[in-house]
Design an enzyme around this catalytic site. Sequence first.
Site, mmCIF file in Angstrom:
data_model
loop_
_atom_site.group_PDB
_atom_site.id
_atom_site.type_symbol
_atom_site.label_atom_id
_atom_site.label_comp_id
_atom_site.label_asym_id
_atom_site.label_seq_id
_atom_site.Cartn_x
_atom_site.Cartn_y
_atom_site.Cartn_z
ATOM 1 N N ASP A 283 -71.563 -27.594 48.371
ATOM 2 C CA ASP A 283 -70.982 -26.921 49.523
ATOM 3 C C ASP A 283 -72.119 -26.608 50.502
ATOM 4 O OD1 ASP A 283 -69.236 -25.827 51.311
ATOM 5 O OD2 ASP A 283 -68.305 -24.415 49.934
HETATM 6 C C1 BGC Z 1 -66.745 -24.376 53.022
HETATM 7 C C2 BGC Z 1 -66.150 -25.673 52.538
HETATM 8 C C3 BGC Z 1 -66.137 -26.690 53.653
HETATM 9 C C4 BGC Z 1 -67.525 -26.872 54.187
HETATM 10 C C5 BGC Z 1 -67.636 -27.909 55.285
HETATM 11 C C6 BGC Z 1 -68.065 -24.587 53.752
HETATM 12 O O1 BGC Z 1 -68.500 -23.428 54.375
HETATM 13 O O2 BGC Z 1 -66.917 -23.504 51.940
HETATM 14 O O3 BGC Z 1 -64.856 -25.433 52.052
HETATM 15 O O4 BGC Z 1 -65.607 -27.889 53.196
HETATM 16 O O5 BGC Z 1 -67.983 -25.628 54.696
HETATM 17 O O6 BGC Z 1 -66.987 -27.531 56.427
#
Ligand code: BGC
Length: 740
Positions: A283
């Site tokens: 993530d």
């Molecule tokens: C979130 C994810 C997301 C990623 C990309 C993160 O902050 O936790 O769910 O896919 O950002 O946007």
Amino acid sequence: MTFLVVFVCAVALGAQKEAEVSCGGKVEELLKKMTLEEKVGQMNQVNWPWERSKAQVELFAQQVERGQIGSFLAISNLPMSVRERNELQKIAVEGSRLGIPLMFGFDVIHGYRTIFPIPLGLAATWEPALVEKAAAVGASEASSVGVDWTFAPMVDIARDGRWGRVAEGFGEDPYLASVFSAAAVRGFQGIDPASPSRLMACLKHYVGYGAAEGGRDYNTCELSERTLREIYLPPFKAGVDAGAGTVMSAFNEISGIPASANRRTLTDILRGEWKFSGFVVSDWNSINELINHGFAKDQSEAAGRAVTAGVDMDMVSQAYLKCLPELVRQGKVSEKLIDEAVRRILRVKLRAGLFERSYVDPNLSKSALLTEGNLSAAREAARQSIVLLKNENSLLPLKKDVGSVALIGPLADNQSDLLGAWAALGKAEDVVSVLKGIRNKLSPESKLFYAKGCDIAGSSTSGFVEAVEVAQRADVVILAVGESKDMSGEAHSRSSLDLPGVQQQLVEVVCATGKPVVVVLLSGRPMSIGWIAENVPAILVAWHPGVQGGNAVADCLFGDYNPSGKLTVSFPRTVGQVPVYYNHKNTGRPPKEDNKWTSKYVDISWTPLFAFGYGLSYTTFEYDNLRVSPSRIAIGQSITVSAEVKNTGRRSGREVVQLYIRDLVGSVTRPVKELKGFKKILLGPGEKKTVSFTLTSDHLAFYDINMNYTVEPGQFAVWVGPSSAEGLEGKFEVVAALSE
Ligand code: BGC
């Protein structure tokens, strides 16, 4: 239907295996030619920022040319256009030494431009085909602008409504979330994710993210191995079995070990036990965050820990790009490990068809977004997501020629908030508000009065006078209250589950007029609406319903659709009950009304306000004739459980028939109820159907005292009913062998 699903899955998985074999040669061929830096480049994902200087864009172009970037995220009309996407891709494919295409990722969570209900709402449909359809529509729209990969579905279990990301998942139950996880993967990827209208899926956030203490986003999770395996892992396993190409490692720690550096979950379980052959992306910045966790002293150690645990691609932290080559040269990370990660990434790129179809036609999106078909799918999903919680004296449905309606509340003439959290390219102007939906529905003779009453948040009650005045002029009042779209989603946890601002007071002053009131609750989470449940005769929960929200609400209010949604999260009486979920343990002192020395509160009941699985209809259903056959089986055999369900009212309606079991005594304690099956059926007035379920070892097994996944002999209770709190009860016995 089941046969078809199994067949389609088998075809999909067959195609996947075939693709893996045929791409093996290509992957090895590339790998042999790659320098260490190029390998690490494939493992590097960068964000295309909203605001970027010319110099930054040039730098990206150079990095792509040098093979230092494997993937971009945040592609959309804004901030990255199809033209920009194709230009970058051209540099990768035609300008870089090895011509490996980039993979463009974006969060397509509940639609791209045609926004569907939030996933928690989609779950309330209890209709896997609709979840699949929503994903397929999102995929077709997003792929038309050059998205190759979505960071969805989010399959985190949420037992705590305070957690803002409860909106993005399918609720509190692992069985149901598993069914939806597989459905969403099928919808995004189709039989072949390389098809131009599909996306590669990403199961997130692996794992335990929803168990954040206090419901506070990003917070620590304390999870036993048993809870991890029984509650949090199953939806991921189901998504992997359905062929998901990628998995995202989460921000949280799991009992002391951050999920983005957790070898046990990422390698032993995901690859070892489940044979996942796709790749894992971290993530956002979660590799760097290993330093804050106190799990790595610096970026280099963080990169080493993440890659060794099994994270293949680094989302934005740059830790891999900056540190991995040096770690390999120092002998701290083996190049074999890097090769394995690159192999997985290249395999997924091949599977996504990026080598054959690297570019996107810039005109494609013109005919792909917001099509009539997509909008009607969004409307169908939205109306099936609506849950009728109360309907005293059949106040609903309203007649279209009702004399006059007062529509009051901050979510009534509101387009933007109906989109909900993570609404991709959804635009407020595309949304049918509740006001518009009702106006579309009312006969020309009926009068519609509107007053906002108050804001969603804030303390001003200055609009109350007008609200009371319009209520007094009307025959019936509809109150559209709830949350704004930014009160749920990532980093949007709440400590209260009450209506924000002065909305509760608004409801009370309007009710004091004595007019019949319907509350339409629009929110991203379960809410504590005890006063409303007691004092308001009719309540519809519409979640954040997406672009067709107002039409869907009006369909239900005026009876063009008979509500059939059921809750997939328990609604608490107060936030103090949280976490409250139906599949809890019995304890040594299960709550008893007349015994104060049992597990309960002195100030409120221990039961939720509305239970998991609950939801009413404008008609009524009667359950009868439960059959459990045979009532005694040997381990390995299966059981058929059936019941008759009759529509005893005067309208057609859909009922979600639910099957629960309880293993009465185990080598470890078992939940008081566990969902093991459901069927949504349509019954005409007076019609009766027999609904049957088959329980197999898979449904009866659990992790025993030695953590073996097994069925233990013993007595089971079984229920077939309309919710987790009601149903016909039967029993059966499992023995080691039938000669016993
Ligand atoms: C979130 C994810 C997301 C990623 C990309 C993160 O902050 O936790 O769910 O896919 O950002 O946007």
